[in-house]
Design a protein around this motif. Structure first.
Motif, short mmCIF file in Angstrom:
data_model
loop_
_atom_site.label_atom_id
_atom_site.label_comp_id
_atom_site.label_asym_id
_atom_site.label_seq_id
_atom_site.Cartn_x
_atom_site.Cartn_y
_atom_site.Cartn_z
N GLY A 56 0.21 20.42 -0.12
CA GLY A 56 -0.74 21.34 0.04
C GLY A 56 -2.24 20.85 -0.15
O GLY A 56 -3.25 21.36 0.33
N ASP A 57 -2.51 19.99 -0.82
CA ASP A 57 -3.80 19.36 -1.35
C ASP A 57 -4.25 18.76 -0.21
O ASP A 57 -3.54 18.20 0.78
N VAL A 58 -5.60 18.66 -0.18
CA VAL A 58 -6.48 17.79 0.88
C VAL A 58 -7.08 16.77 0.19
O VAL A 58 -8.21 17.32 -0.81
N VAL A 59 -7.01 15.52 0.44
CA VAL A 59 -7.95 14.54 -0.25
C VAL A 59 -9.17 14.28 0.65
O VAL A 59 -8.93 14.06 1.98
N VAL A 60 -10.19 14.15 0.49
CA VAL A 60 -11.55 14.14 1.40
C VAL A 60 -12.36 12.88 0.60
O VAL A 60 -12.61 12.96 -0.36
N VAL A 61 -12.83 12.07 1.76
CA VAL A 61 -13.84 11.14 1.26
C VAL A 61 -14.86 11.28 2.43
O VAL A 61 -14.68 11.79 3.39
N THR A 62 -16.15 10.70 2.15
CA THR A 62 -17.19 10.79 2.82
C THR A 62 -16.96 9.69 4.29
O THR A 62 -17.34 10.00 5.21
N LYS A 63 -16.50 8.42 3.93
CA LYS A 63 -16.06 7.71 4.97
C LYS A 63 -14.87 6.89 4.42
O LYS A 63 -14.58 6.66 3.42
N LEU A 64 -14.26 6.25 5.58
CA LEU A 64 -12.79 5.66 5.37
C LEU A 64 -13.11 4.63 4.03
O LEU A 64 -12.31 4.10 3.49
N ASP A 65 -14.32 3.73 4.37
CA ASP A 65 -14.43 2.53 3.55
C ASP A 65 -14.74 2.72 1.90
O ASP A 65 -14.42 1.93 0.96
N ARG A 66 -14.78 4.26 1.74
CA ARG A 66 -14.90 4.56 0.29
C ARG A 66 -13.46 4.64 -0.35
O ARG A 66 -13.18 4.40 -1.50
N LEU A 67 -12.37 4.86 0.85
CA LEU A 67 -11.01 4.96 0.18
C LEU A 67 -10.36 3.46 -0.05
O LEU A 67 -9.88 3.14 -0.95
N GLY A 68 -10.56 2.54 0.95
CA GLY A 68 -9.96 1.26 1.15
C GLY A 68 -10.90 0.37 1.76
O GLY A 68 -11.40 0.67 2.74
N ARG A 69 -10.53 -1.06 1.60
CA ARG A 69 -11.32 -1.88 2.32
C ARG A 69 -10.41 -2.51 3.46
O ARG A 69 -11.07 -2.95 4.46
N SER A 70 -9.36 -2.51 3.48
CA SER A 70 -8.38 -3.16 4.64
C SER A 70 -7.50 -1.93 5.30
O SER A 70 -7.12 -0.95 4.65
N THR A 71 -7.45 -2.31 6.49
CA THR A 71 -6.45 -1.29 7.20
C THR A 71 -5.28 -1.17 6.56
O THR A 71 -4.62 -0.10 6.42
N ARG A 72 -4.49 -2.05 6.11
CA ARG A 72 -2.98 -1.80 5.45
C ARG A 72 -3.37 -1.13 4.32
O ARG A 72 -2.51 -0.21 3.96
N GLU A 73 -4.47 -1.36 3.43
CA GLU A 73 -4.39 -0.70 2.27
C GLU A 73 -4.77 0.89 2.55
O GLU A 73 -4.39 1.89 1.95
N LEU A 74 -5.48 1.08 3.40
CA LEU A 74 -5.93 2.46 4.11
C LEU A 74 -4.57 3.57 4.34
O LEU A 74 -4.45 4.37 4.10
N LEU A 75 -3.93 2.62 5.15
CA LEU A 75 -2.63 3.16 5.82
C LEU A 75 -1.77 3.48 4.59
O LEU A 75 -1.11 4.48 4.55
N ASP A 76 -1.62 2.49 3.54
CA ASP A 76 -0.60 2.72 2.52
C ASP A 76 -1.23 3.77 1.59
O ASP A 76 -0.34 4.78 1.09
N LEU A 77 -2.61 4.04 1.27
CA LEU A 77 -3.00 5.15 0.77
C LEU A 77 -2.78 6.42 1.16
O LEU A 77 -2.33 7.16 0.70
#
Length: 187
Positions: A56-77
Motif C-alpha cells: 500500500g505504500d507509494v515511493v515517490v521521486v522527483t525524476k526517474l534519474d534520481r532512482l536509477g541510471r539505466s533502464t534495466r536498473e529502473l525496471l528492476d527497482l
C-alpha cells in the motif's frame, strides 16, 4: 499506507533542498536522502527505503534519474517496489506512475522491450562465440605454460623433483604443477 520519498544528488556540492520540498508537497511523510552517484550499486538510503516498504505504500521521486541510471536498473527497482505491494510515482515523469493503469502498461511494455533486448544480445553473443570457435579462436586466459614447458615439467616430476622446485622454475603456483601431474595420471 505511507508515501515514501527518495531524494538523491550525485555530488557533495549539490543540494537536496528542491527535491525535498517537491517530495513534501507530494505528500511524502518520510524522505530517504543521499549524496551518492546513481552509478554506485551501494546506496544505503535506497536499501533502507526498499526494506521499509509495506503493501500500500507509494515511493515517490522527483525524476526517474534520481532512482536509477539505466533502464534495466529502473525496471528492476520498480519491480521490487511492486513485489512489496507498493506503488511508484515520478513527479517529473507523469507516465511513470504505477498507481494508474497507464503507468502500469508503460512499465510492462518497457520491461518487455528490455527482455527482448537482452535476448537479442544473448543470441548475438552466442553466434559470435560459435563463429570465433569455428575459426579456431580460444577463449579464456592464455596458459601460463607452453606445451613444451608442461611436458618438461611432467618429465621433471617423474624424475623425482618436488612440485615446489618445478613451480619456482616457471614462476607459477605449486597447484598448477600438481594439476598437471594429476591430469597426466588420469589419462
Amino acid at each position: 499506507m505511507a508515501v515514501l520519498g527518495y531524494a538523491r544528488v550525485s555530488t557533495r556540492d549539490q543540494h537536496l533542498t528542491g527535491q525535498i520540498e517537491a517530495l513534501k508537497e507530494a505528500g511524502a511523510t518520510t524522505i530517504y536522502r543521499e549524496k551518492v552517484s546513481g552509478v554506485r550499486a551501494d546506496r544505503p538510503q535506497l536499501a533502507k527505503l526498499m526494506l521499509a516498504l509495506q503493501a500500500g505504500d507509494v515511493v515517490v521521486v522527483t525524476k526517474l534519474d534520481r532512482l536509477g541510471r539505466s533502464t534495466r536498473e529502473l525496471l528492476d527497482l520498480i519491480e521490487q517496489i511492486g513485489s512489496a505491494g507498493a506503488a511508484f510515482r515520478s513527479l517529473g515523469d507523469p507516465l511513470f506512475d504505477t498507481t494508474s493503469s497507464q503507468g502500469r502498461l508503460l512499465l510492462a511494455v518497457l520491461a518487455a522491450i528490455a527482455s527482448f533486448e537482452r535476448d537479442l544480445i544473448r543470441e548475438r553473443t552466442t553466434e559470435g562465440r560459435k563463429r570465433a570457435m569455428a575459426e579456431g579462436k580460444r577463449f579464456g586466459r592464455k596458459p601460463k605454460l607452453t606445451d613444451f614447458q608442461r611436458k618438461e615439467a611432467l618429465k621433471r616430476r617423474a624424475a623425482g623433483e618436488t612440485l615446489a622446485e618445478i613451480a619456482n622454475t616457471y614462476a607459477v603456483n605449486v597447484s598448477m604443477i600438481s594439476r598437471l601431474s594429476r591430469k597426466s595420471t588420469d589419462r
